[in-house]
Structure formats: structure tokens, C-alpha cells
Design an enzyme around this catalytic site. Structure first.
Site, PDB file in Angstrom:
ATOM      1  N   HIS A 104      53.029  35.168  57.036  1.00 53.35           N
ATOM      2  CA  HIS A 104      52.276  35.287  55.529  1.00 53.35           C
ATOM      3  C   HIS A 104      52.771  34.361  54.497  1.00 53.35           C
ATOM      4  CE1 HIS A 104      50.165  38.841  56.892  1.00 53.35           C
ATOM      5  NE2 HIS A 104      51.266  39.070  57.782  1.00 53.35           N
ATOM      6  N   ARG A 155      51.084  33.616  51.550  1.00 54.64           N
ATOM      7  CA  ARG A 155      50.491  34.306  50.489  1.00 54.64           C
ATOM      8  C   ARG A 155      49.791  33.440  49.372  1.00 54.64           C
ATOM      9  NH1 ARG A 155      51.226  39.060  52.774  1.00 54.64           N
ATOM     10  NH2 ARG A 155      53.334  40.163  52.417  1.00 54.64           N
ATOM     11  N   ASN A 163      45.290  37.058  54.939  1.00 54.30           N
ATOM     12  CA  ASN A 163      45.159  38.196  54.021  1.00 54.30           C
ATOM     13  C   ASN A 163      45.618  37.783  52.590  1.00 54.30           C
ATOM     14  OD1 ASN A 163      47.608  38.347  54.885  1.00 54.30           O
ATOM     15  ND2 ASN A 163      47.978  40.407  54.573  1.00 54.30           N
ATOM     16  N   ASP A 171      55.911  37.895  61.670  1.00 52.40           N
ATOM     17  CA  ASP A 171      55.276  38.826  60.465  1.00 52.40           C
ATOM     18  C   ASP A 171      56.063  38.616  59.496  1.00 52.40           C
ATOM     19  OD1 ASP A 171      53.207  40.138  59.789  1.00 52.40           O
ATOM     20  OD2 ASP A 171      53.804  42.159  60.573  1.00 52.40           O
TER      21      ASP A 171
END
Ligand code: DOR
Ligand code: ZN
Ligand code: ZN
Length: 416
Positions: A50, A52, A82, A293
Site C-alpha cells: 500500500h 497510499r 484502495n 501487505d
């Protein structure tokens, strides 16, 4: 560039790199970068990161996240969609690619969303996103709950040979839980998450992939039951692959004791029995990949009551050391097998070229100091996310240098 005195497959060699490729492996009389005491491995490829960006840059951005990646020995990361907004269309993929070209320290591969807004309803446009550089698709953070939507997504993915990375969770079973269901959650007064929440949704993906005879990849598996489901599916020929994460190998639910929000992650850290089953799954080939992750969060996101804390562990900079310490040092697997899980298999699944250390191959190389025992210190992280439950853990296997496309991008604590 010449890397001198490198340990490679138990031999000491020099590696000559030119135009981003490995030109020659042998002995040279020319001066170069001294790598005495360091072991060369194919640089790692993280299928699940991620970063971001856009929209959540207080947690991380492409520059800080890719710095964390090279500090962790990664030459390639796949960033999950996401973000705010969700990466669910071609120009969002293009934005990440262009930004990465400017600021990233490693190769960044955007993952596009499976459904528009990751809302689980309308399929996104995979082909358009693929054309702009999307490497795979995922609604990570959430499951695609509707089986018919998932079925259509898998059919489309099969047509264009891209991989769907599935965050498997049945939200009705998660039911607001925040930790693994069991004695520890109960003692702490926390609402538990049953293992079936993960396993039921994995079973759904397996059945759909089997029916359609297509590939599917299961993200971050954490339970004994998940390993068993995937083992059985593979045995009957289902094209299912899966990843686990360093924290499910090196940690259990015990880490949440004291309401340690740094150990709050989804899926949650499980029991010792699950942890051992995950290691068995790695050893027998059920588990294909170790992905981080990497889920960086701000101080505020984690310094609050357990129920409100964000899920996730900042993982890029501890992944290799944790895996080396808990899998290789313990004698469970060899270093070669760890390299397969962290470098070769993810590239294979994503259809990226291999980076085995051989003449002619791309020079994505990590140099590790295997015997260097050190204490994990999150204050040294290049990531903005200091959220790790492994702070202070004594580990082996320090990343010393990371070479991306023939250029040193990280060396002894310094980003280049
Ligand atoms: O722990 C997690 N963090 N699990 C997820 O599925 C999402 C991720 C995040 O984005 O922070
Ligand atoms: Zn997830
Ligand atoms: Zn994730």
C-alpha cells in the site's frame, strides 16, 4: 559497475553490470564496489504493497513507500488501489505510473480495482487499465462479496490473462470483529473474527476459479483452514495461487496483548497452530508467495483505542529479516526457497521477466548480510508508517544494498 567479492550460490564472484543487465559473472581485475561478506539474491518483488498515493499521503506516498521498498531489498512493488480516490480507471493508473517515473526508487506496478470505487457492484475496465500499466486487479481492503460480480470479473480477467488478487473475507462473519476470535480477544474484551470469515470466502473463489478454469490469487492467508482449502484445490488442479505475509510467519495473536494497536491487522494475527500450519504450507508448496501487505498508517491512526485503530503493519523494511530469521535460520526452508517466495514466484505469477542472477538477465539484485544480527528499530524506517509490532525484535539478515535496473538505489541505510 562491478560488484566485487559477492557470495553467489556458495562461490565468491564479481558481477559486471552494464545497461541495467548482468553482463558477466566471474572474476575481474578491475576495481569496483566491494561486497565482501555479502550474499547476492534476486531483488524481491512485493505483490501487495500500500503506497497510499493519491489522497492518503500522510500515511505514505510513492517516494517514501518506494524508499522503504529499496531499504527492504525490493526492486519491484505492486501498489494496491484502495487510495483516495480508488484506482479504478485508466487515467488513475497512468497518474501513478507517471508519478512513479518521477519520484520512485524502485519499479512501481499499479494494481487496478476489480469494481468501480471498490464498491463490489460494477466491474471496472480492466483492459483500459492494463493498457496504461495495471499489472493485476484487486479490491483489497474489502472482499468482492457478490459471487456473480466476481464470476464476471474472473471471466474478463481470463480473456486478457491478468491475475485477480482477492482479499477474502465474509463481512457477515467478521461482523465488526477486531482480533482473532479466541481466549486472547475474550480476555481483552475485544470482539473476535472467526477463521471461517477468511475460509468461506476463499472457498467461494476456489469454486468460481474451478468452474471457469481460470487463475485466481488469494491475498494474505492466515489460517490453518485456508492452507488446507488451497492445498486440496491445488491437488485437484484448480489454478489457485496464494500469498501469506511475514507477520503470519513470525507473529501470533499474543502480540495484541496490552491492546497493542500496532499488531492490529486484517486478517488478524492468529494462533500458534495457525502459524505452524502456514509454515507447513510454505514448505509443501501450497503457499506460493510471501507478500508484505505493507500497510503504513499515521501516528494518530494507531494511537487510539483498539476498536478504532486502523488495520495494518508497515512491513517492507522488516520482511526479509523476519522471514530469514523465522524460516531459514530455524531450518524450516533454505535461502533459495525464500528467494523463490519473495522474488521469483511473484514475478512469474505477474508475468514479469525473471531476475535470477544470470548473465543477460535484468540487474535487480539485493545484497544481504546474512549473519548480521540486529534489533528492528522503526525510527530508522524510510516509510512514513512506523507501525510495526516487531520493534525491538532481534533478527538476522540485514539488507545492505539494493540494485534496481543496474543502479544502486539503497546502500547501508542511505537511499540513493
Ligand atoms: O491490515 C490491512 N490493512 N488489511 C487490509 O486489508 C487493508 C490494509 C490497509 O489498506 O491498510
Ligand atoms: Zn487485504
Ligand atoms: Zn492489503
Amino acid at each position: 559497475m562491478i560488484l566485487k567479492n559477492v557470495k553467489l550460490n556458495n562461490k565468491i564472484v564479481d558481477i559486471l553490470i552494464e545497461d541495467g543487465k548482468i553482463l558477466k559473472i566471474g572474476k575481474s581485475t578491475v576495481e569496483g564496489v566491494d561486497c565482501k561478506g555479502l550474499t547476492a539474491v534476486p531483488a524481491f518483488c512485493d505483490m501487495h504493497t500500500h503506497l497510499r498515493e493519491p489522497g492518503q499521503t500522510a500515511k505514505e506516498d510513492i517516494e517514501s513507500g518506494s524508499s522503504a521498498a529499496v531499504a527492504g531489498g525490493y526492486s519491484d512493488v505492486c501498489c494496491m488501489p484502495n487510495t483516495t480516490p480508488v484506482v479504478d480507471c485508466d487515467y488513475m493508473v497512468e497518474y501513478i505510473k507517471l508519478k512513479a517515473e518521477k519520484v520512485a526508487k524502485c519499479n512501481v506496478h499499479p494494481v487496478g480495482a476489480i469494481t468501480v470505487g471498490s464498491n463490489g457492484e460494477l466491474m471496472a475496465e480492466y483492459n483500459k487499465m492494463k493498457d496504461k500499466g495495471a499489472i493485476a486487479f484487486s479490491d483489497d481492503g474489502k472482499p468482492v462479496a457478490n459471487p456473480n460480480v466476481m464470476k464476471q470479473a474472473l471471466e474478463y480477467a481470463k480473456d486478457i490473462d491478468v491475475l485477480m488478487l482477492c482479499h477474502c473475507e465474509d463481512m457477515s462473519l467478521t461482523n465488526g470483529g477486531v482480533a482473532n476470535e479466541g481466549a486472547i480477544a475474550t480476555a481483552l474484551g475485544l470482539k473476535g473474527i472467526v477463521t471461517a470469515s477468511e475460509e468461506l470466502d476463499i472457498a467461494k473463489q476456489i469454486i468460481l476459479a474451478e468452474m471457469l478454469d481460470t487463475r485466481v490469487h488469494i491475498c494474505h492467508i492466515s489460517t490453518k483452514g485456508s492452507v488446507q482449502l488451497i492445498r486440496e484445490a491445488k491437488a485437484r488442479g484448480v489454478k489457485v495461487s496464494c500469498e501469506t505475509c511475514p507477520h503470519y510467519i513470525s507473529g501470533t495473536e499474543d502480540l495484541i496483548d496490552g491492546y497493542n494497536t500496532f499488531a492490529k491487522v486484517n486478517p488478524p494475527l492468529r494462533t500458534e497452530e495457525d502459524r505452524l500450519a502456514i509454515i507447513e504450507g510454505i514448505k509443501d508448496g501450497t503457499i506460493d508467495v510471501i507478500a508484505t501487505d505493507h500497510a503504513p498508517h499515521t501516528f494518530k491512526d494507531k494511537h487510539c483505542i483498539f476498536n478504532d485503530a486502523a488495520n495494518g503493519i508497515s512491513g517492507l523494511e522488516t520482511a526479509f529479516s523476519l522471514c530469514y530469521t523465522y524460516l531459514v535460520k530455524t531450518g524450516e526452508i533454505t535461502l533459495e526457497k525464500l528467494v523463490e517466495l519473495m522474488s521469483l514466484k511473484p514475478r512469474d505469477l505477474l508475468r514479469l521477466p525473471t531476475n535470477e542472477i544470470k548473465e543477460g538477465n535484468i540487474a535487480n539484485i539485493t545484497l544481504v548480510d546474512l549473519d548480521n544480527k540486529y534489533k528492528i528499530d522503526s525510527t530508522t524506517f524510510k516509510s512514513k508508517g512506523k507501525n510495526t509490532p516487531f520493534n525491538g525484535f532481534e533478527v538476522y539478515g540485514k539488507v545492505a544494498k539494493t540494485i534496481v535496473n543496474g543502479i544502486i538505489k539503497y546502500e547501508d541505510g542511505v537511499i540513493k
